[in-house]
Scaffold this motif. Structure first.
Motif, PDB file in Angstrom:
ATOM      1  N   PHE A 118       2.034  -5.802 -14.852  1.00  0.00           N
ATOM      2  CA  PHE A 118       1.133  -5.332 -13.849  1.00  0.00           C
ATOM      3  C   PHE A 118       2.316  -4.360 -12.872  1.00  0.00           C
ATOM      4  CE2 PHE A 118      -2.889  -6.946 -13.042  1.00  0.00           C
ATOM      5  CZ  PHE A 118      -3.608  -6.602 -14.197  1.00  0.00           C
ATOM      6  N   TRP A 119       3.489  -5.254 -12.511  1.00  0.00           N
ATOM      7  CA  TRP A 119       4.463  -4.375 -12.196  1.00  0.00           C
ATOM      8  C   TRP A 119       4.715  -3.028 -12.604  1.00  0.00           C
ATOM      9  CZ3 TRP A 119       8.779  -8.405 -10.620  1.00  0.00           C
ATOM     10  CH2 TRP A 119       8.186  -8.688  -8.897  1.00  0.00           C
ATOM     11  N   SER A 120       4.817  -3.423 -14.771  1.00  0.00           N
ATOM     12  CA  SER A 120       5.280  -2.455 -15.423  1.00  0.00           C
ATOM     13  C   SER A 120       5.145  -1.332 -15.751  1.00  0.00           C
ATOM     14  CB  SER A 120       5.736  -3.190 -16.943  1.00  0.00           C
ATOM     15  OG  SER A 120       6.222  -4.215 -16.712  1.00  0.00           O
ATOM     16  N   VAL A 121       3.116  -1.894 -15.749  1.00  0.00           N
ATOM     17  CA  VAL A 121       2.026  -0.781 -15.781  1.00  0.00           C
ATOM     18  C   VAL A 121       2.014   0.489 -14.624  1.00  0.00           C
ATOM     19  CG1 VAL A 121      -0.382  -0.029 -16.584  1.00  0.00           C
ATOM     20  CG2 VAL A 121       0.844  -1.868 -17.005  1.00  0.00           C
ATOM     21  N   GLY A 122       2.612  -0.473 -13.692  1.00  0.00           N
ATOM     22  CA  GLY A 122       2.865   0.538 -12.335  1.00  0.00           C
ATOM     23  C   GLY A 122       3.182   1.680 -12.083  1.00  0.00           C
ATOM     24  N   LEU A 157      -1.783 -12.583  -6.406  1.00  0.00           N
ATOM     25  CA  LEU A 157      -0.479 -13.227  -6.845  1.00  0.00           C
ATOM     26  C   LEU A 157       0.981 -12.749  -6.463  1.00  0.00           C
ATOM     27  CD1 LEU A 157      -1.454 -12.636 -10.475  1.00  0.00           C
ATOM     28  CD2 LEU A 157      -2.217 -14.298  -9.211  1.00  0.00           C
ATOM     29  N   ASP A 158       1.406 -14.252  -6.671  1.00  0.00           N
ATOM     30  CA  ASP A 158       3.010 -14.342  -5.619  1.00  0.00           C
ATOM     31  C   ASP A 158       3.751 -12.682  -6.222  1.00  0.00           C
ATOM     32  OD1 ASP A 158       2.285 -16.623  -4.589  1.00  0.00           O
ATOM     33  OD2 ASP A 158       3.640 -18.104  -5.905  1.00  0.00           O
ATOM     34  N   GLY A 159       3.592 -11.865  -5.480  1.00  0.00           N
ATOM     35  CA  GLY A 159       4.602 -11.277  -5.215  1.00  0.00           C
ATOM     36  C   GLY A 159       4.136  -9.732  -6.353  1.00  0.00           C
ATOM     37  N   LEU A 160       2.574  -9.951  -6.795  1.00  0.00           N
ATOM     38  CA  LEU A 160       2.007  -8.775  -7.324  1.00  0.00           C
ATOM     39  C   LEU A 160       2.177  -7.317  -6.458  1.00  0.00           C
ATOM     40  CD1 LEU A 160       0.602  -8.116  -9.877  1.00  0.00           C
ATOM     41  CD2 LEU A 160      -1.881  -8.704  -8.468  1.00  0.00           C
ATOM     42  N   LEU A 161       1.758  -7.589  -4.964  1.00  0.00           N
ATOM     43  CA  LEU A 161       1.013  -6.656  -3.981  1.00  0.00           C
ATOM     44  C   LEU A 161       2.771  -5.824  -3.740  1.00  0.00           C
ATOM     45  CD1 LEU A 161      -0.369  -4.336  -3.030  1.00  0.00           C
ATOM     46  CD2 LEU A 161      -0.744  -6.565  -1.370  1.00  0.00           C
ATOM     47  N   ALA A 162       3.528  -6.864  -3.705  1.00  0.00           N
ATOM     48  CA  ALA A 162       4.632  -6.623  -2.819  1.00  0.00           C
ATOM     49  C   ALA A 162       5.256  -5.471  -3.957  1.00  0.00           C
ATOM     50  CB  ALA A 162       5.675  -7.601  -2.108  1.00  0.00           C
ATOM     51  N   GLY A 163       5.445  -5.482  -5.311  1.00  0.00           N
ATOM     52  CA  GLY A 163       5.800  -5.611  -6.635  1.00  0.00           C
ATOM     53  C   GLY A 163       5.471  -3.091  -6.108  1.00  0.00           C
ATOM     54  N   THR A 164       4.050  -3.456  -7.144  1.00  0.00           N
ATOM     55  CA  THR A 164       3.185  -2.826  -6.859  1.00  0.00           C
ATOM     56  C   THR A 164       3.478  -1.450  -6.073  1.00  0.00           C
ATOM     57  OG1 THR A 164       1.508  -3.988  -6.320  1.00  0.00           O
ATOM     58  CG2 THR A 164       1.989  -3.382  -8.875  1.00  0.00           C
ATOM     59  N   VAL A 174      -4.703   8.525  -7.618  1.00  0.00           N
ATOM     60  CA  VAL A 174      -5.746   7.902  -8.647  1.00  0.00           C
ATOM     61  C   VAL A 174      -4.319   7.878  -9.806  1.00  0.00           C
ATOM     62  CG1 VAL A 174      -7.307   7.740 -10.453  1.00  0.00           C
ATOM     63  CG2 VAL A 174      -7.735   8.794  -8.110  1.00  0.00           C
ATOM     64  N   ILE A 175      -3.385   8.702 -10.153  1.00  0.00           N
ATOM     65  CA  ILE A 175      -2.682   8.463 -10.673  1.00  0.00           C
ATOM     66  C   ILE A 175      -1.759   6.831 -10.489  1.00  0.00           C
ATOM     67  CG2 ILE A 175      -0.925   8.851 -12.138  1.00  0.00           C
ATOM     68  CD1 ILE A 175      -2.529  11.459 -12.538  1.00  0.00           C
ATOM     69  N   ILE A 176      -0.817   7.130  -9.548  1.00  0.00           N
ATOM     70  CA  ILE A 176       0.745   6.203  -8.665  1.00  0.00           C
ATOM     71  C   ILE A 176       0.188   5.252  -7.319  1.00  0.00           C
ATOM     72  CG2 ILE A 176       2.441   5.987  -7.103  1.00  0.00           C
ATOM     73  CD1 ILE A 176       2.144   9.481  -7.331  1.00  0.00           C
ATOM     74  N   GLY A 177      -1.442   5.894  -7.771  1.00  0.00           N
ATOM     75  CA  GLY A 177      -2.009   4.025  -7.191  1.00  0.00           C
ATOM     76  C   GLY A 177      -2.707   3.393  -8.182  1.00  0.00           C
ATOM     77  N   GLY A 178      -2.741   3.528  -9.792  1.00  0.00           N
ATOM     78  CA  GLY A 178      -3.301   3.315 -11.224  1.00  0.00           C
ATOM     79  C   GLY A 178      -3.894   1.840 -11.054  1.00  0.00           C
ATOM     80  N   MET A 179      -2.678   1.528 -10.699  1.00  0.00           N
ATOM     81  CA  MET A 179      -3.269  -0.270 -10.943  1.00  0.00           C
ATOM     82  C   MET A 179      -4.029  -0.252  -9.960  1.00  0.00           C
ATOM     83  SD  MET A 179      -1.492  -2.453 -13.606  1.00  0.00           S
ATOM     84  CE  MET A 179      -2.516  -3.053 -12.762  1.00  0.00           C
ATOM     85  N   PHE A 180      -3.903  -0.265  -8.801  1.00  0.00           N
ATOM     86  CA  PHE A 180      -5.209  -0.289  -7.918  1.00  0.00           C
ATOM     87  C   PHE A 180      -6.387  -0.053  -7.955  1.00  0.00           C
ATOM     88  CE2 PHE A 180      -1.289   0.611  -5.252  1.00  0.00           C
ATOM     89  CZ  PHE A 180      -0.691  -0.976  -4.794  1.00  0.00           C
ATOM     90  N   VAL A 181      -6.347   1.355  -8.207  1.00  0.00           N
ATOM     91  CA  VAL A 181      -8.074   1.781  -9.056  1.00  0.00           C
ATOM     92  C   VAL A 181      -8.464   0.816 -10.227  1.00  0.00           C
ATOM     93  CG1 VAL A 181      -8.760   3.399 -10.455  1.00  0.00           C
ATOM     94  CG2 VAL A 181      -6.531   3.918  -8.599  1.00  0.00           C
TER      95      VAL A 181
END
Length: 323
Positions: A305-309, A175-182, A254-261
């Protein structure tokens, strides 16, 4: 002085990304390096077809230039060279993948086997060089004094982390900006952890990534004028895992990259469920597409997703710095 160096690093990387993007975007458009959109994806994404991709080149160049400048200004280190090796290696694999996609005008680039072989080679090179520098093969338990020496089994962990993280981060780029932000959030967290552990060159590299992706986000936020493609996502994923390894906070990834997990787990769950039960758990995977098909706007999904990240990152910092 070092605190100022981190701020300067973010600023330099940000300015390079912001300056290069208006040059690269028209160039990519003239070359017709546009993104192909999956037919089975959300219908709202069809209008994105043709949007320039491979914008990860901008992130890649910004990180490289900024890291090298700051490295010579403050301190040279083997860690910085290792991080640049992984960033370059995985970025190159992503570039080849993107190039095949746009040249052949299909949404598949390198085969899974080809991509895996490339990722494996870079991971092996990373481990061999790190081991040659006397790198510690202990696995630390976050928040405790407990650690285990894995000896050569650490090699398997390194392979799993580098290959797994690069693919997990790649899945999140939808999604637009999703990965850049996380990514900015995750690397920002690791910069704080590295600084607290007095690993200043790693902290500087992380802030170079933060500045580069935030500069890219100016043009990648909804509605995106450019996508980073696998050139950016694979490089960011590999670099994030390498930072985790070099800071000896492997389990914190696993925690810091929780959204990727979570994104990766949603794909695994979907595939296993469909193959074993013939039913889908989600409307579509990765998870961000599920919420889109549930009626959420793209911007709402991204901000959530940014907020959860960010929550995951704060938790990771607490464990890695204060516990």
């Amino acid at each position: 002085m070092l605190e100022q160096g981190l701020l300067i690093t973010v600023g330099v990387a940000f300015l390079i990304s912001v300056a290069l993007s208006p040059i690269f975007i028209p160039f990519l458009r003239r070359l017709k390096f546009g993104q192909s959109i999956r037919d089975e994806g959300p219908k709202s994404h069809q209008k994105k077809s043709g949007t320039p991709t491979m914008g990860g080149i901008v992130i890649f160049i910004s990180v490289m230039i900024t890291s090298i400048i700051m490295m010579f200004k403050f301190q040279k280190s083997a860690e910085t060279y290792l991080l640049l090796l992984v960033t370059f290696g995985y970025g190159l694999i992503g570039f080849l993948d993107d190039y095949i996609k746009v040249v052949k005008k299909r949404n598949l680039g390198l085969t899974s086997k080809q991509k895996l072989i490339g990722q494996f080679i870079i991971a092996v090179a990373f481990f061999i060089i790190a081991k040659g520098q006397g790198f510690d093969t202990h696995l630390n338990i976050p928040g405790t004094e407990i650690k285990f020496d894995l000896h050569w089994a650490y090699f398997v962990l390194v392979l799993f982390m580098l290959i797994g993280a690069s693919n997990a981060v790649n899945l999140t780029d939808g999604l637009d900006g999703l990965l850049a932000g996380t990514a900015a959030i995750a690397f920002g967290a690791y910069s704080i952890i590295a600084f607290a552990h007095e690993q200043y060159t790693i902290a500087i590299f992380c802030m170079a990534v933060v500045g580069a992706v935030l500069g890219f986000l100016v043009f990648n936020a909804h509605p995106a004028k450019v996508f980073m493609g696998d050139t950016g996502s694979l490089a960011l994923g590999g670099a994030l895992a390498a930072v985790s390894i070099l800071t000896k906070t492997e389990l914190l990834l696993v925690i810091i990259g929780g959204m990727f997990v979570i994104e990766t787990l949603s794909v695994i769950i979907q595939v296993v469920s469909f193959k074993t039960r013939g039913k889908r758990v989600f409307k579509m995977s990765p998870l961000h597409h599920h919420y889109e098909l549930c009626g959420w706007s793209e911007w709402r999904v991204v901000v959530t997703f940014w907020s959860v990240g960010l929550l995951f990152a704060v938790l990771g910092i607490y464990i890695g710095v204060w516990m």
